[in-house]
Write a protein that holds these residues in place. Structure first.
Motif, PDB file in Angstrom:
ATOM      1  N   LEU A  20       0.860  -1.182   0.000  1.00 26.05           N
ATOM      2  CA  LEU A  20       0.000   0.000   0.000  1.00 26.05           C
ATOM      3  C   LEU A  20       0.898   1.234   0.000  1.00 26.05           C
ATOM      4  O   LEU A  20       1.919   1.264   0.679  1.00 26.05           O
ATOM      5  CB  LEU A  20      -0.890   0.027   1.251  1.00 26.05           C
ATOM      6  CG  LEU A  20      -1.904  -1.102   1.403  1.00 26.05           C
ATOM      7  CD1 LEU A  20      -2.669  -0.941   2.717  1.00 26.05           C
ATOM      8  CD2 LEU A  20      -2.883  -1.094   0.236  1.00 26.05           C
ATOM      9  N   THR A  21       0.481   2.270  -0.737  1.00 24.13           N
ATOM     10  CA  THR A  21       1.316   3.475  -0.789  1.00 24.13           C
ATOM     11  C   THR A  21       0.480   4.737  -0.640  1.00 24.13           C
ATOM     12  O   THR A  21      -0.709   4.742  -0.937  1.00 24.13           O
ATOM     13  CB  THR A  21       2.070   3.571  -2.130  1.00 24.13           C
ATOM     14  OG1 THR A  21       1.103   3.628  -3.186  1.00 24.13           O
ATOM     15  CG2 THR A  21       3.000   2.402  -2.355  1.00 24.13           C
ATOM     16  N   GLU A  22       1.140   5.788  -0.164  1.00 26.53           N
ATOM     17  CA  GLU A  22       0.604   7.154  -0.160  1.00 26.53           C
ATOM     18  C   GLU A  22       1.743   8.065  -0.602  1.00 26.53           C
ATOM     19  O   GLU A  22       2.780   8.110   0.064  1.00 26.53           O
ATOM     20  CB  GLU A  22       0.157   7.569   1.267  1.00 26.53           C
ATOM     21  CG  GLU A  22      -1.078   6.875   1.792  1.00 26.53           C
ATOM     22  CD  GLU A  22      -2.362   7.361   1.131  1.00 26.53           C
ATOM     23  OE1 GLU A  22      -2.350   8.444   0.515  1.00 26.53           O
ATOM     24  OE2 GLU A  22      -3.368   6.645   1.220  1.00 26.53           O
ATOM     25  N   SER A  23       1.553   8.792  -1.684  1.00 25.56           N
ATOM     26  CA  SER A  23       2.564   9.760  -2.152  1.00 25.56           C
ATOM     27  C   SER A  23       3.926   9.108  -2.362  1.00 25.56           C
ATOM     28  O   SER A  23       4.933   9.587  -1.832  1.00 25.56           O
ATOM     29  CB  SER A  23       2.717  10.914  -1.151  1.00 25.56           C
ATOM     30  OG  SER A  23       1.490  11.504  -0.865  1.00 25.56           O
ATOM     31  N   VAL A  45       3.496  -4.404   3.180  1.00 25.59           N
ATOM     32  CA  VAL A  45       4.431  -3.280   3.229  1.00 25.59           C
ATOM     33  C   VAL A  45       3.652  -2.009   2.897  1.00 25.59           C
ATOM     34  O   VAL A  45       2.951  -1.957   1.893  1.00 25.59           O
ATOM     35  CB  VAL A  45       5.586  -3.460   2.221  1.00 25.59           C
ATOM     36  CG1 VAL A  45       6.450  -2.202   2.160  1.00 25.59           C
ATOM     37  CG2 VAL A  45       6.443  -4.668   2.589  1.00 25.59           C
ATOM     38  N   ALA A  46       3.765  -1.010   3.766  1.00 25.06           N
ATOM     39  CA  ALA A  46       3.120   0.281   3.530  1.00 25.06           C
ATOM     40  C   ALA A  46       4.198   1.340   3.399  1.00 25.06           C
ATOM     41  O   ALA A  46       5.117   1.392   4.206  1.00 25.06           O
ATOM     42  CB  ALA A  46       2.184   0.626   4.691  1.00 25.06           C
ATOM     43  N   ALA A  47       4.087   2.174   2.359  1.00 27.29           N
ATOM     44  CA  ALA A  47       5.099   3.201   2.106  1.00 27.29           C
ATOM     45  C   ALA A  47       4.420   4.559   1.971  1.00 27.29           C
ATOM     46  O   ALA A  47       3.346   4.669   1.377  1.00 27.29           O
ATOM     47  CB  ALA A  47       5.875   2.873   0.832  1.00 27.29           C
ATOM     48  N   ILE A  48       5.055   5.571   2.542  1.00 31.94           N
ATOM     49  CA  ILE A  48       4.469   6.912   2.584  1.00 31.94           C
ATOM     50  C   ILE A  48       5.546   7.962   2.273  1.00 31.94           C
ATOM     51  O   ILE A  48       6.599   7.985   2.915  1.00 31.94           O
ATOM     52  CB  ILE A  48       3.894   7.225   3.981  1.00 31.94           C
ATOM     53  CG1 ILE A  48       2.817   6.212   4.377  1.00 31.94           C
ATOM     54  CG2 ILE A  48       3.334   8.641   4.038  1.00 31.94           C
ATOM     55  CD1 ILE A  48       2.356   6.337   5.819  1.00 31.94           C
ATOM     56  N   GLY A  49       5.231   8.830   1.289  1.00 31.82           N
ATOM     57  CA  GLY A  49       6.072  10.008   1.083  1.00 31.82           C
ATOM     58  C   GLY A  49       7.480   9.697   0.618  1.00 31.82           C
ATOM     59  O   GLY A  49       8.427  10.338   1.077  1.00 31.82           O
ATOM     60  N   LEU A  50       7.624   8.737  -0.280  1.00 35.16           N
ATOM     61  CA  LEU A  50       8.960   8.324  -0.705  1.00 35.16           C
ATOM     62  C   LEU A  50       9.120   8.502  -2.208  1.00 35.16           C
ATOM     63  O   LEU A  50       8.166   8.360  -2.969  1.00 35.16           O
ATOM     64  CB  LEU A  50       9.197   6.855  -0.355  1.00 35.16           C
ATOM     65  CG  LEU A  50       9.021   6.461   1.115  1.00 35.16           C
ATOM     66  CD1 LEU A  50       9.088   4.950   1.261  1.00 35.16           C
ATOM     67  CD2 LEU A  50      10.087   7.126   1.981  1.00 35.16           C
ATOM     68  N   VAL A  84      12.975   4.890  -4.050  1.00 36.44           N
ATOM     69  CA  VAL A  84      13.484   3.905  -3.099  1.00 36.44           C
ATOM     70  C   VAL A  84      13.220   2.492  -3.617  1.00 36.44           C
ATOM     71  O   VAL A  84      12.381   2.270  -4.493  1.00 36.44           O
ATOM     72  CB  VAL A  84      12.866   4.038  -1.687  1.00 36.44           C
ATOM     73  CG1 VAL A  84      13.175   5.397  -1.070  1.00 36.44           C
ATOM     74  CG2 VAL A  84      11.392   3.760  -1.715  1.00 36.44           C
ATOM     75  N   ILE A  96      12.337  -1.171  -1.851  1.00 33.77           N
ATOM     76  CA  ILE A  96      11.994  -1.886  -0.621  1.00 33.77           C
ATOM     77  C   ILE A  96      11.766  -3.344  -1.007  1.00 33.77           C
ATOM     78  O   ILE A  96      10.972  -3.624  -1.906  1.00 33.77           O
ATOM     79  CB  ILE A  96      10.714  -1.335   0.040  1.00 33.77           C
ATOM     80  CG1 ILE A  96      10.858   0.175   0.318  1.00 33.77           C
ATOM     81  CG2 ILE A  96      10.393  -2.093   1.336  1.00 33.77           C
ATOM     82  CD1 ILE A  96       9.587   0.809   0.869  1.00 33.77           C
ATOM     83  N   VAL A 123      15.626  -1.666   2.741  1.00 35.71           N
ATOM     84  CA  VAL A 123      15.115  -0.372   2.287  1.00 35.71           C
ATOM     85  C   VAL A 123      16.328   0.420   1.812  1.00 35.71           C
ATOM     86  O   VAL A 123      17.251   0.653   2.592  1.00 35.71           O
ATOM     87  CB  VAL A 123      14.394   0.392   3.416  1.00 35.71           C
ATOM     88  CG1 VAL A 123      13.803   1.693   2.871  1.00 35.71           C
ATOM     89  CG2 VAL A 123      13.311  -0.467   4.053  1.00 35.71           C
ATOM     90  N   HIS A 182      17.949   3.607  -1.001  1.00 38.01           N
ATOM     91  CA  HIS A 182      17.764   4.581  -2.066  1.00 38.01           C
ATOM     92  C   HIS A 182      18.077   3.872  -3.383  1.00 38.01           C
ATOM     93  O   HIS A 182      19.002   3.075  -3.457  1.00 38.01           O
ATOM     94  CB  HIS A 182      18.683   5.782  -1.881  1.00 38.01           C
ATOM     95  CG  HIS A 182      18.349   6.913  -2.804  1.00 38.01           C
ATOM     96  ND1 HIS A 182      18.714   6.927  -4.131  1.00 38.01           N
ATOM     97  CD2 HIS A 182      17.632   8.037  -2.599  1.00 38.01           C
ATOM     98  CE1 HIS A 182      18.254   8.032  -4.697  1.00 38.01           C
ATOM     99  NE2 HIS A 182      17.590   8.723  -3.789  1.00 38.01           N
TER     100      HIS A 182
END
Lengths: 476, 476
Positions: free
Chosen positions: A299-302, A315-320, A323, A325, A334, A336
């Motif tokens: 799941l992602t946000e931004s 796995v939840a990712a936010i504001g990245l 990257v 993962i 995780v 860059h």
């Protein structure tokens, strides 16, 4: 004129850690699509005319892994050659050449690394057939990839005179080591330079002639190692003493850079990638509107321009941005996206600490199936065991642990001391410490069971094997 | 003049997901140090003079969690009040005030959220005692935190006239809602503004007087809900109908913003933080030379200013700045440090999908101990069960599943149909489908066992309870 594919499986890739491990390199992973890379390598041979069953070169640790993966896609191997130690590509190809020459003096070798991606299968078949045309006239043909960027991670080949009118086949002018950025940019601008893909079409007899000229010791040790090889089921076990004595040299250094018979087939439409890092894999992955490749339960946000792979849980990712993962059962990476190649430093840290996460996965593949540690604590551990239909574990005994087995799927034939019993779903048995036992799946579907081990010492090495279908009983 | 602490535990924190869950809010987590936040809240009462056992206000779902956590640190509660529904802080404090007034008309309430961090315990004790001095004269005292930055996430209190010469106690001039950045900057520059911490020292009688004036319905429903409450072990179960009928209002809106008897104790050295996000927790965590807080099994290369927390397995990070990584048994969060508050959007996604990861952990706490799902597949699942010394599960039966139990630590007393047996380490038993059974730990150390369930339906709701120590048998 038969083409003998030679699939090189010896590598121990850690550049895609945590998915690749020392004992489970990247050729055995499903990184792009439904098949593993070694399966893709075998499958892309199908279209080539006059192609024999492949010779696979690997090592003792990976032998069941490669055999099982090729079996799954219906590929019959000519042989699975086991290198007692790794001696780079020249000795491995020499062994394959000697084996192919037993079939015919005209044999060709199509040498393929097992861990590359080639998206353009038709282009590959066409290139292989063109390469075969030149190779049969005595050329040692390398596959050169038309560069699409000023990559500094590959060696380059400068093409010389064109060999055939209607193909992109050239004599090799020179091989160039990995260049710096400025040089790579010049190569790209000038044209006539190709990435050295590590794939070759070789006339076996020519190869051996040149090898005897430039690296006679490799040729000689290969002959000895093959002559004294032991055949063990489908495996050809090279003689350890002879093979170990061989110089440790790549085919490029041993032959290609020295011979006057090198040619290059220039190909621009292979969709070739050697997936040398997560960054490389991220570049070829299918991406959504935000530039993300999201695989598994993510799941992602931004989030943008990222490669996120959940193998085992959410796995939840936010504001990245940018990257990588990668989540597995026992480790999460995780990074860059531009520094993902530094995963080798993490692997080095793990190796220095003597940790298993650089070497094995939680799920361990065995010739009879697999097992996975699902819980452990003081004086106990719990495993989920899967046994393939018809397969059996060795007849064995443990000095320090007792085992409870509960069948949750399929049927087990259990030898427990003097007794033999059939267990089906929801039945269990107890193997006391010191009692000789064996587990077999007599059925047609996989057998799954939960094993609870109790004891003061629970290491995998507390095992005495009396009989084994897979040749794992030490000789007396 | 006895001070009755009131610990408010009703919150369902999801802002620290994946560690906090709907059914396991942040007050029950060990976020800073060895104790959970609610344990820290109880422990920091120790230094205060004339303090009674705390009244805990929580809900049915969290009752065993809070009871067990307070038991672990040796805190005796006066009562654990169970709210049938959440009605914000005013009704909860009204209930506590009514209970305290039964003890004495002079009772004071020290109202404390259960999920704040206070680093300066001595300063807290001093502030509480100063607050008590004013509160006993009929003031409703709020704890105001001297701002250290122009925070826009808190309400502010503007102080009026000083009340006592030698303390920082002021009449409240006005309460200010969460300001915008410019306003917050002005407050910081002007001085005389304090963050509204949500902690209060209230004279119970004064509070009820003011509540009857401003929100008589809350006062009335609280009286009814308490009068008709049922006592169930240590729990006070408020009457659902009466309590549900109460207006849903915070103590600030209901009383503090309206009363003329509001005071503020200004404190600058509490080290207070309400940990409203991972960003906030990252700010107060101890950091290394690169500005990283690394907790658990974490390896890094070129990582700075990041908060990385591995609860369950290895986390490796490469080339990152300003990220938050939180790894748990069933979910991993990776967020930019400045956007970690958007975890609420992930939780909203999970809730919308009906997924358990927003609500429960893999390890589920029960009054008798805990269980954790360690594996599952088609028609089976495996759990690790821990039973506290002396504790027992309910006498129960399942319609759709059989269970295998293997003891791996401690001793079990098992009722299996008509039989009762003692099992010790490395012994097992089988509970057929439909058979009434019970599991008890008769020993002095925790009992651990592995349970393998087989059946067509394996939901937690396939349970018929006949007897239960913890009042979980439905009334006929």
């Amino acid at each position: 004129m038969l083409i003998h594919p030679v699939i090189l499986c010896g590598g121990s890739g850690t550049r895609l850690w945590p998915m690749s491990r020392g004992g489970y390199p990247k050729q055995y992973l499903k990184l792009t699509g439904e098949n593993t890379l070694v399966q893709q390598t075998a499958l892309r041979l199908r279209g080539i005319a006059d192609v024999a069953s492949p010779i696979v070169v690997t090592n003792n640790e990976q032998r069941f892994l490669v055999a099982e993966q090729l079996r799954q896609i219906g590929t019959t191997t000519s042989s699975i050659v086991l290198e007692p130690v790794s001696r780079n590509t020249a000795p491995a190809i020499a062994i394959a050449a000697l084996m192919a020459l037993r079939e015919s003096p005209e044999s060709l070798l199509l040498v393929l690394p097992s861990d590359h991606v080639i998206a353009g299968e038709a282009a590959f078949v066409k290139a292989a057939e063109a390469a075969a045309q030149i190779a049969k006239d005595g050329y040692l043909v390398t596959f050169g990839i038309t560069p699409t960027e000023a990559h500094t991670g590959y060696g380059y080949i400068r093409a010389g005179a064109q060999l055939l009118d209607d193909t992109q086949a050239f004599a090799v002018d020179t091989f160039v080591e990995k260049p710096d950025t400025a040089t790579a940019q010049r190569f790209l601008a000038d044209g006539g330079y190709y990435w050295n893909s590590g794939m070759f079409m070789l006339k076996a007899s020519t190869f051996m002639e040149e090898l005897r000229t430039f690296e006679p010791e490799i040729a000689q040790q290969a002959e000895l190692a093959l002559k004294a090889a032991k055949h063990d089921n489908d495996f050809v076990r090279l003689d350890a003493e002879a093979f170990s004595a061989s110089p440790n040299v790549s085919v490029d250094h041993a032959v290609m850079e020295k011979t006057r018979r090198a040619a290059v087939i220039a190909v621009s439409d292979l969709g070739w990638n050697d997936i040398g890092s997560w960054t490389a894999l991220a570049e070829i992955a299918a991406r959504d509107g935000e530039g993300n490749a999201l695989l598994g339960d993510v799941l992602t946000e931004s989030v943008s321009n990222s490669y996120i792979r959940a193998e085992h849980r959410l796995v939840a990712a936010i504001g990245l941005d940018n990257v990588v993962i990668v989540e597995t059962a026992d480790a999460v990476l995780v990074a860059h996206r531009d520094q993902a190649q530094d995963v080798k430093k993490i692997v080095a840290q793990l190796n220095a600490m003597g940790r298993h996460e650089s070497v094995t996965h939680r799920r361990v593949v065995r010739p009879w199936g697999s097992y996975e540690g699902i819980d452990s604590g003081d004086r106990f551990q719990v495993k989920r065991i899967e046994v393939s239909p018809g397969a059996q574990l060795s007849l064995q005994m443990h000095h320090h642990r007792a085992e409870h087995w509960i069948v949750v799927k399929g049927t087990a034939l259990v030898t427990n001391g003097e007794n033999e019993t059939i267990l089906t779903e929801n039945q269990s048995t107890y193997i006391p410490l010191g009692v000789t036992h064996r587990l077999m799946n007599p059925g047609k579907i996989p057998l799954e069971l939960i094993e609870v081990q109790s004891g003061a010492y629970l290491g995998e090495d507390d095992i005495v094997r009396f009989e084994d279908t897979y040749g794992r009983v030490p000789k007396a």
